[in-house]
Design a protein around this motif. Structure first.
Motif, mmCIF file in Angstrom:
data_model
loop_
_atom_site.group_PDB
_atom_site.id
_atom_site.type_symbol
_atom_site.label_atom_id
_atom_site.label_comp_id
_atom_site.label_asym_id
_atom_site.label_seq_id
_atom_site.Cartn_x
_atom_site.Cartn_y
_atom_site.Cartn_z
ATOM 1 N N PRO A 241 1.433 2.874 -13.113
ATOM 2 C CA PRO A 241 0.549 2.219 -12.134
ATOM 3 C C PRO A 241 1.163 1.061 -11.354
ATOM 4 O O PRO A 241 0.632 0.683 -10.323
ATOM 5 N N ASP A 242 2.290 0.500 -11.814
ATOM 6 C CA ASP A 242 2.848 -0.631 -11.059
ATOM 7 C C ASP A 242 3.903 -0.194 -10.049
ATOM 8 O O ASP A 242 4.531 -1.028 -9.400
ATOM 9 N N ILE A 243 4.108 1.099 -9.877
ATOM 10 C CA ILE A 243 5.063 1.572 -8.860
ATOM 11 C C ILE A 243 4.340 1.638 -7.514
ATOM 12 O O ILE A 243 3.292 2.268 -7.391
ATOM 13 N N VAL A 244 4.912 0.968 -6.525
ATOM 14 C CA VAL A 244 4.295 0.940 -5.195
ATOM 15 C C VAL A 244 4.559 2.275 -4.491
ATOM 16 O O VAL A 244 5.702 2.722 -4.433
ATOM 17 N N VAL A 245 3.495 2.885 -3.992
ATOM 18 C CA VAL A 245 3.683 4.157 -3.276
ATOM 19 C C VAL A 245 3.664 3.841 -1.785
ATOM 20 O O VAL A 245 2.629 3.561 -1.195
ATOM 21 N N GLU A 246 4.848 3.872 -1.209
ATOM 22 C CA GLU A 246 4.992 3.403 0.177
ATOM 23 C C GLU A 246 4.662 4.472 1.198
ATOM 24 O O GLU A 246 4.335 4.174 2.335
ATOM 25 N N ARG A 247 4.837 5.726 0.820
ATOM 26 C CA ARG A 247 4.666 6.779 1.827
ATOM 27 C C ARG A 247 4.289 8.083 1.145
ATOM 28 O O ARG A 247 4.743 8.378 0.047
ATOM 29 N N PHE A 248 3.434 8.852 1.809
ATOM 30 C CA PHE A 248 3.018 10.153 1.283
ATOM 31 C C PHE A 248 3.528 11.327 2.110
ATOM 32 O O PHE A 248 3.601 12.436 1.609
ATOM 33 N N ILE A 249 3.739 11.099 3.377
ATOM 34 C CA ILE A 249 4.243 12.225 4.190
ATOM 35 C C ILE A 249 5.255 11.698 5.209
ATOM 36 O O ILE A 249 5.352 10.500 5.456
ATOM 37 N N SER A 250 5.978 12.628 5.808
ATOM 38 C CA SER A 250 6.841 12.208 6.910
ATOM 39 C C SER A 250 6.398 12.949 8.164
ATOM 40 O O SER A 250 5.788 14.015 8.088
ATOM 41 N N ILE B 14 10.226 9.752 -13.467
ATOM 42 C CA ILE B 14 10.630 8.551 -12.714
ATOM 43 C C ILE B 14 9.864 7.303 -13.177
ATOM 44 O O ILE B 14 10.298 6.193 -12.921
ATOM 45 N N SER B 15 8.751 7.529 -13.879
ATOM 46 C CA SER B 15 8.020 6.375 -14.432
ATOM 47 C C SER B 15 8.833 5.670 -15.515
ATOM 48 O O SER B 15 8.567 4.524 -15.856
ATOM 49 N N LYS B 16 9.849 6.364 -16.051
ATOM 50 C CA LYS B 16 10.697 5.748 -17.088
ATOM 51 C C LYS B 16 11.771 4.856 -16.452
ATOM 52 O O LYS B 16 12.457 4.117 -17.148
ATOM 53 N N LEU B 17 11.954 4.983 -15.137
ATOM 54 C CA LEU B 17 13.063 4.283 -14.479
ATOM 55 C C LEU B 17 12.644 2.879 -14.030
ATOM 56 O O LEU B 17 11.462 2.619 -13.795
ATOM 57 N N LYS B 18 13.655 2.026 -13.844
ATOM 58 C CA LYS B 18 13.368 0.629 -13.438
ATOM 59 C C LYS B 18 13.217 0.563 -11.928
ATOM 60 O O LYS B 18 14.034 -0.053 -11.226
ATOM 61 N N ILE B 19 12.186 1.223 -11.416
ATOM 62 C CA ILE B 19 11.998 1.233 -9.959
ATOM 63 C C ILE B 19 10.743 0.448 -9.593
ATOM 64 O O ILE B 19 9.807 0.341 -10.381
ATOM 65 N N ASN B 20 10.756 -0.089 -8.371
ATOM 66 C CA ASN B 20 9.596 -0.839 -7.880
ATOM 67 C C ASN B 20 8.740 -0.004 -6.945
ATOM 68 O O ASN B 20 7.537 -0.190 -6.873
ATOM 69 N N SER B 21 9.404 0.874 -6.184
ATOM 70 C CA SER B 21 8.639 1.580 -5.151
ATOM 71 C C SER B 21 9.125 3.006 -4.979
ATOM 72 O O SER B 21 10.220 3.372 -5.437
ATOM 73 N N LEU B 22 8.301 3.762 -4.277
ATOM 74 C CA LEU B 22 8.531 5.197 -4.156
ATOM 75 C C LEU B 22 8.050 5.660 -2.793
ATOM 76 O O LEU B 22 7.010 5.207 -2.305
ATOM 77 N N LYS B 23 8.830 6.554 -2.195
ATOM 78 C CA LYS B 23 8.373 7.243 -0.982
ATOM 79 C C LYS B 23 8.433 8.729 -1.262
ATOM 80 O O LYS B 23 9.466 9.221 -1.733
ATOM 81 N N ILE B 24 7.340 9.406 -0.977
ATOM 82 C CA ILE B 24 7.379 10.860 -1.120
ATOM 83 C C ILE B 24 7.025 11.479 0.226
ATOM 84 O O ILE B 24 6.320 10.869 1.020
ATOM 85 N N HIS B 25 7.549 12.647 0.448
ATOM 86 C CA HIS B 25 7.087 13.369 1.629
ATOM 87 C C HIS B 25 7.255 14.870 1.459
ATOM 88 O O HIS B 25 8.032 15.332 0.624
ATOM 89 N N GLN B 26 6.491 15.582 2.244
ATOM 90 C CA GLN B 26 6.554 17.038 2.200
ATOM 91 C C GLN B 26 7.870 17.512 2.825
ATOM 92 O O GLN B 26 8.445 16.810 3.655
ATOM 93 N N LEU B 27 8.306 18.690 2.417
ATOM 94 C CA LEU B 27 9.522 19.240 3.006
ATOM 95 C C LEU B 27 9.239 19.651 4.446
ATOM 96 O O LEU B 27 8.390 20.503 4.704
ATOM 97 N N GLN B 28 9.935 19.028 5.362
ATOM 98 C CA GLN B 28 9.871 19.463 6.756
ATOM 99 C C GLN B 28 11.229 20.072 7.080
ATOM 100 O O GLN B 28 12.262 19.404 6.940
#
Ligand code: SF4
Length: 321
Positions: free
Chosen positions: A266-275, A213-227
């Motif tokens: 490093p310039d991708i904003v990580v908005e969330r780590f869990i839900s 995903i670092s190859k993609l033209k994205i600004n931000s990212l949200k990740i979360h664990q599988l609930q």
């Protein structure tokens, strides 16, 4: 101060949403979640029936995101709620529930404009599927993005087609790449969602997702664990085939997030780590009810302990001559 410290904020080891907002808006930005009454092509039969196997929209609609209320009222109540928590901030309307680009263009425009009619709303964040974005809508959003903040958030969930098929997303990773390119090329911000712990994905597959995903033209990212949420197809699968699920412990998850961050641009904003879904709806472990801020603190502590940071193992591949 290095360039990275300048935009991450001093002493930060990843690019947080707060740092991003301070850099771009000079204040905290609060998203007001809205349920605008959309449905989803993966539920009504136009793409699929039954939806993604993990989906139960009840789990991510807070009380102020009730679509029996108008968008204006949801925004008013959301601002009332958040203004008591934080004094200095601005607001973004977050079209969150279901697929927020899935309707006639005139209806979409009218709903987005209603949200923007509140003077405290400085822009839109629109959550949707990668196979549900028309050129006509992009024309509109491109013009809007010249005046207001606009971000389109695509649910990728995984970069592996085998996983996407298993969870019945009814789109491919290639669809995601195409949607991201079409959106970013219009000057519109792009965010993506990923889920860590989907069936049949190893830790290596998950952390390697960062490279892709670092190859993609994205600004931000949200990740979360599988609930895994009650009354979903996945809840039944978990009951009958629990071995297919990783079910990470908190420590395993934190380590996995850090491995992922190290490989992330490093310039991708990580908005969330869990839900945090309501505990009474969760079928797999809810980690003893650990809160979001506690996980973020753990991640920050381990980053310091390991003396590592977002992008430590990221490198730009040399172009072939
Ligand atoms: S997760 Fe999103 S795309 Fe999947 S069924 Fe639910 S609303 Fe539709």
């Amino acid at each position: 101060m290095s360039k990275i410290e300048e935009y991450w904020g001093k002493d930060k080891r990843f690019y947080s949403y707060n740092s991003y907002c301070m850099n771009n808006f000079e204040t905290r930005m609060q998203k007001i979640p809205i349920n605008a009454g959309f449905t989803c092509p993966n539920r009504d039969g136009s793409k699929g029936l039954g939806g993604c196997t993990y989906c139960n929209n009840v789990s991510f609609n807070p009380f102020y995101g009730n679509n029996s209320k108008s968008i204006s009222l949801q925004i008013y109540e959301g601002i009332e709620f958040f203004s008591k928590k934080y004094k200095s901030q601005n607001y973004l309307a977050y079209f969150q529930a279901y697929t927020n680009t899935y309707d006639e263009l005139t209806v979409l425009k009218q709903k987005y404009k209603e949200a923007l009619s509140n003077r405290q709303i400085k822009g839109l964040v629109i959550g949707t599927r990668p196979d549900c974005i028309s050129d006509e809508l992009l024309d509109f959003l491109e013009e809007l993005a010249k005046k207001k903040y606009v971000s389109v958030e695509y649910g990728l969930e995984s970069i592996y087609d085998k996983t996407l098929e298993y969870i019945n997303r009814c789109h491919t990773y290639a669809d995601s790449v195409e949607a991201i390119n079409r959106t970013a090329n219009r000057g519109i911000n792009v965010g993506v969602h990923l889920i860590f712990g989907l069936p049949q994905e190893s830790k290596k597959m998950i952390s390697d997702t960062a490279k892709e995903i670092s190859k993609l033209k994205i600004n931000s990212l949200k990740i979360h664990q599988l609930q895994i949420i009650k009354s979903t197809i996945m809840a039944d699968q978990f009951k009958t085939k629990p071995d297919q699920f990783s079910n990470f412990s908190v420590e395993e998850y934190v380590d996995l997030v850090i491995e992922f961050l190290e490989k992330l641009r490093p310039d991708i904003v990580v908005e969330r780590f869990i839900s945090e879904s309501p505990p009474n709806l969760i079928v797999n472990s809810n980690w003893g009810g650990i809160r979001t801020y506690e996980i973020v603190k753990l991640i920050e502590d381990v980053l310091v302990k390991k003396d590592t940071f977002q992008g430590k193992k990221f490198f730009i591949p040399k172009k072939k001559k």
